[in-house]
Design a protein around this motif. Structure first.
Motif, mmCIF file in Angstrom:
data_model
loop_
_atom_site.group_PDB
_atom_site.id
_atom_site.type_symbol
_atom_site.label_atom_id
_atom_site.label_comp_id
_atom_site.label_asym_id
_atom_site.label_seq_id
_atom_site.Cartn_x
_atom_site.Cartn_y
_atom_site.Cartn_z
ATOM 1 N N GLN A 21 27.133 29.341 -30.384
ATOM 2 C CA GLN A 21 26.400 30.516 -30.844
ATOM 3 C C GLN A 21 26.083 31.454 -29.682
ATOM 4 O OE1 GLN A 21 22.428 29.927 -32.526
ATOM 5 N NE2 GLN A 21 22.965 31.319 -34.177
ATOM 6 N N MET A 22 25.749 30.902 -28.514
ATOM 7 C CA MET A 22 25.466 31.755 -27.361
ATOM 8 C C MET A 22 26.730 32.465 -26.895
ATOM 9 S SD MET A 22 23.196 32.993 -25.414
ATOM 10 C CE MET A 22 21.813 31.905 -25.767
ATOM 11 N N HIS A 23 27.848 31.768 -26.903
ATOM 12 C CA HIS A 23 29.107 32.429 -26.548
ATOM 13 C C HIS A 23 29.449 33.522 -27.560
ATOM 14 C CE1 HIS A 23 30.044 30.156 -23.037
ATOM 15 N NE2 HIS A 23 30.176 28.999 -23.662
ATOM 16 N N LEU A 24 29.126 33.287 -28.823
ATOM 17 C CA LEU A 24 29.322 34.318 -29.836
ATOM 18 C C LEU A 24 28.462 35.540 -29.511
ATOM 19 C CD1 LEU A 24 30.377 35.370 -32.581
ATOM 20 C CD2 LEU A 24 28.483 34.130 -33.657
ATOM 21 N N ALA A 25 27.206 35.293 -29.146
ATOM 22 C CA ALA A 25 26.303 36.404 -28.804
ATOM 23 C C ALA A 25 26.811 37.170 -27.589
ATOM 24 C CB ALA A 25 24.896 35.863 -28.546
ATOM 25 N N THR A 63 17.364 28.734 -23.911
ATOM 26 C CA THR A 63 18.355 29.094 -24.920
ATOM 27 C C THR A 63 17.720 29.802 -26.110
ATOM 28 O OG1 THR A 63 19.684 27.198 -24.237
ATOM 29 C CG2 THR A 63 20.193 28.187 -26.372
ATOM 30 N N LEU A 64 16.633 29.271 -26.638
ATOM 31 C CA LEU A 64 16.033 29.874 -27.831
ATOM 32 C C LEU A 64 15.359 31.206 -27.516
ATOM 33 C CD1 LEU A 64 14.635 26.736 -29.683
ATOM 34 C CD2 LEU A 64 16.809 27.927 -30.001
ATOM 35 N N ARG A 92 25.562 39.908 -18.249
ATOM 36 C CA ARG A 92 26.254 38.841 -17.529
ATOM 37 C C ARG A 92 26.454 37.635 -18.442
ATOM 38 N NH1 ARG A 92 22.359 40.403 -13.221
ATOM 39 N NH2 ARG A 92 21.017 38.716 -13.929
ATOM 40 N N ASN A 93 27.451 36.817 -18.132
ATOM 41 C CA ASN A 93 27.610 35.559 -18.844
ATOM 42 C C ASN A 93 26.456 34.629 -18.495
ATOM 43 O OD1 ASN A 93 29.993 36.306 -20.093
ATOM 44 N ND2 ASN A 93 31.290 35.463 -18.470
ATOM 45 N N THR A 94 26.057 33.816 -19.440
ATOM 46 C CA THR A 94 24.950 32.888 -19.221
ATOM 47 C C THR A 94 25.472 31.545 -18.711
ATOM 48 O OG1 THR A 94 25.008 31.905 -21.443
ATOM 49 C CG2 THR A 94 23.766 33.973 -21.175
ATOM 50 N N GLU A 95 24.530 30.680 -18.341
ATOM 51 C CA GLU A 95 24.880 29.338 -17.878
ATOM 52 C C GLU A 95 24.824 28.323 -19.011
ATOM 53 O OE1 GLU A 95 23.532 28.812 -13.379
ATOM 54 O OE2 GLU A 95 21.902 29.679 -14.564
ATOM 55 N N ILE A 96 25.070 28.767 -20.238
ATOM 56 C CA ILE A 96 24.943 27.895 -21.404
ATOM 57 C C ILE A 96 25.833 26.656 -21.301
ATOM 58 C CG2 ILE A 96 26.693 29.165 -22.732
ATOM 59 C CD1 ILE A 96 23.429 27.693 -24.164
ATOM 60 N N ASP A 97 27.046 26.799 -20.725
ATOM 61 C CA ASP A 97 27.949 25.644 -20.617
ATOM 62 C C ASP A 97 27.400 24.571 -19.688
ATOM 63 O OD1 ASP A 97 29.896 26.644 -22.346
ATOM 64 O OD2 ASP A 97 30.924 27.721 -20.742
#
Length: 338
Positions: free
Chosen positions: A305-309, A200-201, A274-279
Motif C-alpha cells: 500500500q505504501m508503494h502504491l501511495a 507507517t500509519l 522521496r521514496n520511503t524506507e518501507i521495505d
C-alpha cells in the motif's frame, strides 16, 4: 573520543551537535547532499532550533567523502537505508583498523552493509527514540525538551568492551540517554516494530503522532500489527527486549505524550516526494516472516500500500507536511502500565 558523523541529516546533526556542544567533543560531519554542504559553509555552521524556537547557529565542520582526511576513533552513521551502500563505498578509503562504528538508523539492512567494512567487534548497533526534523539544508529542529528521548545500543558481539562503554559514556554526557544492552537483534527489532506501526500509519494518513493517538482504536490496531511482528521474530529466534504490551504502551506514550507534534521521518520523506524506507521496516518484517514459514498479512499489505501511495503521487498533491497543529482536546484513554 573523536567522532565523525556520516550523514548530516536530522539525526546525524542531532547526535553530532549534542556531542560537540554538550559533551565538548571533537566532531566532524560528512555528507553527500551538496545543497546541505553549501548552506553550512555559507552560513558558517548549521542552524539549530528546539521545538521551532531559539534558532541559533552552531559552527560545524562538514566535508564530502572525497575531501575528508580526518581519523576519528568512531564513526556515527545516519543515512537512508537505500543510500548507505554507496556512501560507505565512497568513505571506504577513510576506514582504518581499530575504528568503531555506531549506527541507529531506521529499519534493518544497514548492519550487513557495515559488516563489509568493519569487524563485528567494532560494530555498535542501536535505536534512537528521539524526534528530529531537517527543515532544509543546514537547518535542523530538535523536537522535545533538552534530554528528551532515549536510545539503546549494543555491540554486535553482544559483549560490551571498553570502547563501547566509552561511547555509551559520551552519549550520556551529550544527554542522549543511552541504555546499553546485550541483545543485539532484539534491541534493533524493538525499534523496527515500533516504526512499523507509528511511522507507517502516520504517513498513510498524513498526520502527526499526537493526531494518530487520538483514535481510540490505536491500542487494538497496534497490537494487531505487533503480534504479527513478534510472531515473525520468535520464529526467527529473535527475542525482543520489550514485551508486546510494553510496545503497545510505548506507542501510546511516545505518540500522545512525548512527541505529539512530530511527523515521523517516513512522512517527511513521503511528503517531499522521496521514496520511503518501507521495505526496510514493514517489508523487513514481512520478509522475516516468509523466511520462517509465517505470513505477516498486515505487513505485506501495508508495504504494498505504501508503494502504491508513492506511485500515486504523480497524480495527487504530495506537498510538504503542514505546520504543526495543536491536538484536539478529545478524551484519550490512558494505558495502565504493567
Amino acid at each position: 573520543m573523536k567522532y565523525t558523523v556520516i550523514g548530516a541529516g536530522a539525526m546525524g546533526y542531532r547526535y553530532g551537535v549534542l556531542l560537540q556542544e554538550v559533551a565538548g567533543l571533537d566532531v566532524d560531519f560528512i555528507d553527500a547532499w551538496q545543497p546541505n554542504i553549501d548552506a553550512v559553509r555559507e552560513q558558517g555552521g548549521v542552524y539549530v532550533s528546539r521545538d521551532h524556537e531559539n534558532r541559533h547557529l552552531v559552527p560545524v565542520n562538514i566535508y564530502t567523502p572525497e575531501e575528508y582526511h580526518g581519523e576519528p576513533d568512531a564513526w556515527i552513521v545516519f543515512m537512508k537505508q537505500m543510500q548507505l551502500a554507496d556512501m560507505l563505498q565512497r568513505c571506504a578509503h577513510l576506514f582504518h583498523p581499530g575504528q568503531y562504528v555506531f549506527s541507529a538508523m531506521n529499519g534493518m539492512g544497514h548492519i550487513e552493509k557495515l559488516q563489509q567494512h568493519f569487524p563485528d567487534q567494532h560494530i555498535v548497533g542501536g535505536t534512537a527514540m528521539i524526534a528530529t526534523v531537517l527543515n532544509g539544508p543546514g537547518d535542523v529542529d530538535f523536537i522535545g525538551k533538552s534530554g528528551a528521548g532515549e536510545m539503546h545500543m549494543c555491540n554486535r558481539t553482544e559483549q560490551a568492551d571498553d570502547t563501547t562503554r566509552k561511547m555509551e559514556a559520551d552519549f550520556r554526557t551529550a544527554n542522549l540517554n543511552p541504555v546499553l544492552t546485550d541483545n543485539f537483534m532484539g534491541t534493533l527489532m524493538a525499534k523496527v516494530v515500533f516504526n512499523a506501526v507509528v511511522n507507517t500509519l502516520c504517513t498513510m494518513f498524513r498526520v502527526q503522532m499526537g493526531q494518530f493517538a487520538v483514535y481510540e482504536g490505536v491500542p487494538e490496531l497496534s497490537r494487531m500489527m505487533l503480534d504479527e511482528a513478534y510472531d515473525a521474530c520468535e520464529r526467527a529466534g529473535i527475542q525482543l527486549i520489550s514485551t508486546r504490551q510494553e510496545e503497545v504502551e510505548s506507542i501510546d506514550y511516545v505518540s500522545r505524550i512525548a512527541n505529539p507534534l512530530h511527523y515521523p521521518s517516513m512522512y517527511q520523506d513521503f511528503s517531499k516526494g522521496r521514496n520511503t524506507e518501507i521495505d526496510y521496516i514493514n517489508g523487513y518484517i514481512a520478509k522475516l516472516g516468509r523466511e520462517n514459514d509465517y505470513i505477516c498479512h498486515v505487513h505485506e499489505f501495508v508495504t504494498k500500500q505504501m508503494h502504491l501511495a508513492e506511485t500515486m503521487r504523480q497524480f495527487t498533491d504530495a506537498s510538504a507536511a503542514p505546520a504543526a497543529q495543536p491536538i484536539a482536546a478529545a478524551p484519550v484513554p490512558v494505558l495502565a502500565l504493567a
